[in-house]
Design an enzyme around this catalytic site. Structure first.
Site, PDB file in Angstrom:
ATOM      1  N   PRO A 147       0.792  -1.232   0.000  1.00  0.00           N
ATOM      2  CA  PRO A 147       0.000   0.000   0.000  1.00  0.00           C
ATOM      3  C   PRO A 147       0.824   1.282   0.000  1.00  0.00           C
ATOM      4  CG  PRO A 147       0.203  -0.805   2.234  1.00  0.00           C
ATOM      5  CD  PRO A 147       0.979  -1.765   1.354  1.00  0.00           C
ATOM      6  N   GLU A 148       2.133   1.181  -0.240  1.00  0.00           N
ATOM      7  CA  GLU A 148       2.993   2.347  -0.072  1.00  0.00           C
ATOM      8  C   GLU A 148       2.550   3.558  -0.889  1.00  0.00           C
ATOM      9  OE1 GLU A 148       5.484  -1.165   1.184  1.00  0.00           O
ATOM     10  OE2 GLU A 148       4.009  -0.739  -0.368  1.00  0.00           O
TER      11      GLU A 148
END
Length: 258
Positions: A147-148
């Site tokens: 999810p960066e």
């Protein structure tokens, strides 16, 4: 089996040629910090030639929920936090991250096969730790996420190269930019997982795989592993030459010349 050792929420245990590395913060879903990465790096730096298989696992119900929440602080005063890292000059920030990456990259060390045993969540740094390994066995409750980008960041712990190798460019783009969860069944279908098993069979399945990895002659196993790894990036002519050289070495050993 050697006595377990623990440093920075990372526990290790050695049994013959197998080293088991366990993230040991079950109460925090094995969330990671710079101390975790330093401890992982130290494990890699301490490897000896007799280790042939490294198993990476997480204590409790999750492999790793990713970055410890305390590190998301924008305040520069939080040691190891994103704010502190962002306040550094770019060159120093990159050097700091290089050190973090070293805690992951050693899992592709020459002569060592690494296996991630993944249950529950493997998010962000957790997913990248699983990707850093050669092989991944997933429990059927496993979910991987990167999810960066949704947090304004990028995956920076060596995960992108392996992800593209495993699932291809377009699928890697989708997984990284949407940050969506990839469940165990989908991970198996797309090549992220080598096997998916019920949670209560994860340990025995990994033990069986480890035993199979140890059966071949150690020299032949290590030469083959090196060839498979180099095939990902070598041009065909380079890979053909690497195969010839490796086979000549093996034939020399079998003939008693080496």
């Amino acid at each position: 089996m050697s006595s377990p050792e623990s440093t920075g929420w990372v526990r290790t245990a050695r049994e013959g040629a197998v080293l088991t590395v366990t993230l040991d913060r079950a109460d925090q879903l094995n969330a990671q910090t710079p101390d975790t990465w330093a401890a992982l790096r130290a494990v890699g730096e301490g490897l000896d030639d007799d280790v042939r298989v490294v198993v990476v696992r997480g204590a409790g119900r999750s492999f790793s929920a990713g970055l410890d929440r305390s590190l998301f602080s924008a305040e520069p005063g939080v040691a190891g936090g994103l704010g502190e890292l962002g306040a550094l000059p770019a060159e120093l920030a990159q050097e700091r991250i290089r050190g973090y990456q070293a805690g992951f990259r050693w899992l592709r060390s020459p002569g060592v096969v690494s296996v991630a045993a993944v249950q529950g969540h493997a998010i962000g740094a957790g997913a990248q730790l699983a990707l850093a390994c050669d092989l991944r066995v997933l429990a059927d409750d496993a979910q991987l996420r990167l999810p960066e980008a949704s947090l304004g960041l990028v995956p920076d712990l060596t995960g992108t190269s392996t992800l593209v190798e495993l699932v291809g460019y377009s699928r890697a783009v989708e997984i990284c930019l949407t940050g969506r969860p990839v469940g165990a069944a989908e991970a198996l279908a797309m090549g992220l997982a080598n096997a998916v098993v019920p949670v209560d069979q994860l340990e025995t399945t990994v033990a069986g795989l480890t035993a199979a990895l140890l059966r071949p002659d150690v020299g032949a196993s290590r030469e083959t592993l090196a060839l498979v790894r180099s095939a990902v990036r070598n041009e065909p002519a380079q890979q053909d030459a690497a195969e010839r050289a490796a086979q000549a070495r093996r034939l020399g050993v079998l003939a008693g010349r080496d």
